[in-house]
Design an enzyme around this catalytic site. Structure first.
Site, PDB file in Angstrom:
ATOM      1  N   ARG A  40      94.886  35.900 -47.773  1.00 41.23           N
ATOM      2  CA  ARG A  40      96.284  35.734 -47.193  1.00 41.23           C
ATOM      3  C   ARG A  40      96.568  37.288 -46.779  1.00 41.23           C
ATOM      4  O   ARG A  40      96.936  38.042 -47.571  1.00 41.23           O
ATOM      5  CB  ARG A  40      97.210  34.879 -48.244  1.00 41.23           C
ATOM      6  CG  ARG A  40      98.498  34.791 -47.588  1.00 41.23           C
ATOM      7  CD  ARG A  40      99.313  33.804 -48.391  1.00 41.23           C
ATOM      8  NE  ARG A  40      99.888  34.704 -49.503  1.00 41.23           N
ATOM      9  CZ  ARG A  40     100.469  34.035 -50.342  1.00 41.23           C
ATOM     10  NH1 ARG A  40     100.489  32.612 -50.615  1.00 41.23           N
ATOM     11  NH2 ARG A  40     101.055  34.656 -51.583  1.00 41.23           N
ATOM     12  N   SER A 109      99.221  23.212 -48.146  1.00 48.14           N
ATOM     13  CA  SER A 109     100.360  23.315 -48.983  1.00 48.14           C
ATOM     14  C   SER A 109     101.479  22.210 -48.994  1.00 48.14           C
ATOM     15  O   SER A 109     101.472  21.588 -47.945  1.00 48.14           O
ATOM     16  CB  SER A 109     101.027  24.527 -48.658  1.00 48.14           C
ATOM     17  OG  SER A 109     100.342  25.748 -49.129  1.00 48.14           O
ATOM     18  N   LYS A 138     105.885  35.662 -52.915  1.00 42.98           N
ATOM     19  CA  LYS A 138     105.930  35.044 -51.706  1.00 42.98           C
ATOM     20  C   LYS A 138     107.282  34.611 -51.515  1.00 42.98           C
ATOM     21  O   LYS A 138     107.986  34.008 -52.323  1.00 42.98           O
ATOM     22  CB  LYS A 138     105.114  33.663 -51.590  1.00 42.98           C
ATOM     23  CG  LYS A 138     104.675  33.129 -50.415  1.00 42.98           C
ATOM     24  CD  LYS A 138     103.602  32.307 -50.273  1.00 42.98           C
ATOM     25  CE  LYS A 138     103.126  31.741 -48.833  1.00 42.98           C
ATOM     26  NZ  LYS A 138     104.010  30.542 -48.500  1.00 42.98           N
TER      27      LYS A 138
END
Lengths: 215, 215
Positions: A40, A109, A138
């Site tokens: 990511r 997600s 995050k």
């Protein structure tokens, strides 16, 4: 049947790797028991993302650990990654599946029960339940779902699931007991002084939790 | 032979559209004479980028104007855009060509003479010479090449070219006379009070410049 194991799913973040090369941390983590790796990267050029993906693919191949690319289907295609992980704000799942192919892993997600219900109509291979707990890793995440959220979502979902967000050795067991098939971590491994040991410890907790053995 | 005309190439930037919908500005620009449109979006989710691309594709189809996607091959594939524009920091050209297909348009930004020499070995359809002049629209650009840079690069390059960076009605003619096949603009159209008229004016300058007629 696609061959993947959600048990201990590492999501990368170079900014948390304590200046160690990403490949080093990832390889140590895999040696310690990580079963899947998601790359990511949000703040780098496409070229850099691509080159990093290629390097991780080479690093993971001997261990037969699938490489999952976050969001960027083009990078996933370009490096022939095993999988793609998409969020609710990424390319629609149906388009991703069409372009990526039926044999590839696609994870999605879900941030609430409705997302999980909607996901049941989609051609995904697993869901990431996010965020379980609040996390500093995050910042654009929805409200924390807690263990109750995990329970509700795993009951509703027809897909295997992995919890993400604020998970560490202290709460990993609860996530598995609440119904998730695995845990996903960022800083618990990326920022660990010894990533191999950190992964090994988490891996053991998961194995024992799955066997319903108290630690 | 791929069917595209670099003469007046609009690159989008929603932040410069004076709060008007992108589709409105683009359609007006096309009515005024824009021959190609590149969707360049850096600060939005993949979902938003994809949806915007699909809307622009629908908007451009009746005019047979090719839609080129900046950087994101996944978005280009997802919306079946006619083309992809890549920079030196994007996915390697060979990978993009392989995944996108031989019939698609691929453009490459070149920022100096060496880039143009290197580009001659690649399977691209045009080059974007960037930046011709300094511009406030794009902040991550290399040193301005000037008209002399355009002359050198167009002489060396085997591909048709479009100049980009700080181009407006005041200097468009010089760019064409220096050897470029077209000009690429952002703010000169995106921020124009009347995008149709702005495009029309630029289009006329290009046509006349190509005919070597003094204005």
């Amino acid at each position: 049947m696609k061959d993947f194991d959600l048990s201990l799913y590492l999501v990368t973040d170079r900014s948390l790797s304590l200046n160690r090369p990403l490949e080093y941390v990832v390889e140590e983590a895999v040696k310690g028991g990580v079963t899947m790796v998601q790359l990511r990267e949000k703040d780098c050029s496409s070229k850099e993302f691509y080159e990093l993906a290629v390097r991780l693919k080479i690093c993971l191949k001997p261990y037969k650990i699938p490489l999952i690319i976050n969001d960027r289907l083009d990078i996933a295609l370009a490096c022939d990654a095993e999988g793609l992980h998409i969020g609710q704000e990424d390319i629609p799942c149906a388009i991703a599946r069409k372009l990526f192919g039926k044999h590839k892993i696609i994870g999605l997600s879900v941030e609430n029960v409705q997302d999980a219900i909607d996901a049941n109509k989609l051609d995904v291979d697993y869901i990431g339940i996010s965020p379980v707990f609040n996390t500093s890793t995050k910042t654009d995440t929805a409200q924390a779902l807690g263990l109750d959220g995990i329970r509700k979502i795993t009951q509703i979902s027809m897909f295997p699931s992995v919890g993400i967000g604020g998970i560490n050795t202290g709460n990993a067991r609860e996530i598995i007991q609440a119904g998730a098939d695995g845990i996903s971590v960022v800083s618990a491994i990326m920022s660990a002084k010894e990533p191999l040991q950190a992964a090994s410890q988490l891996s053991e907790i998961i194995t024992l939790s799955k066997k319903n053995i108290d630690i």
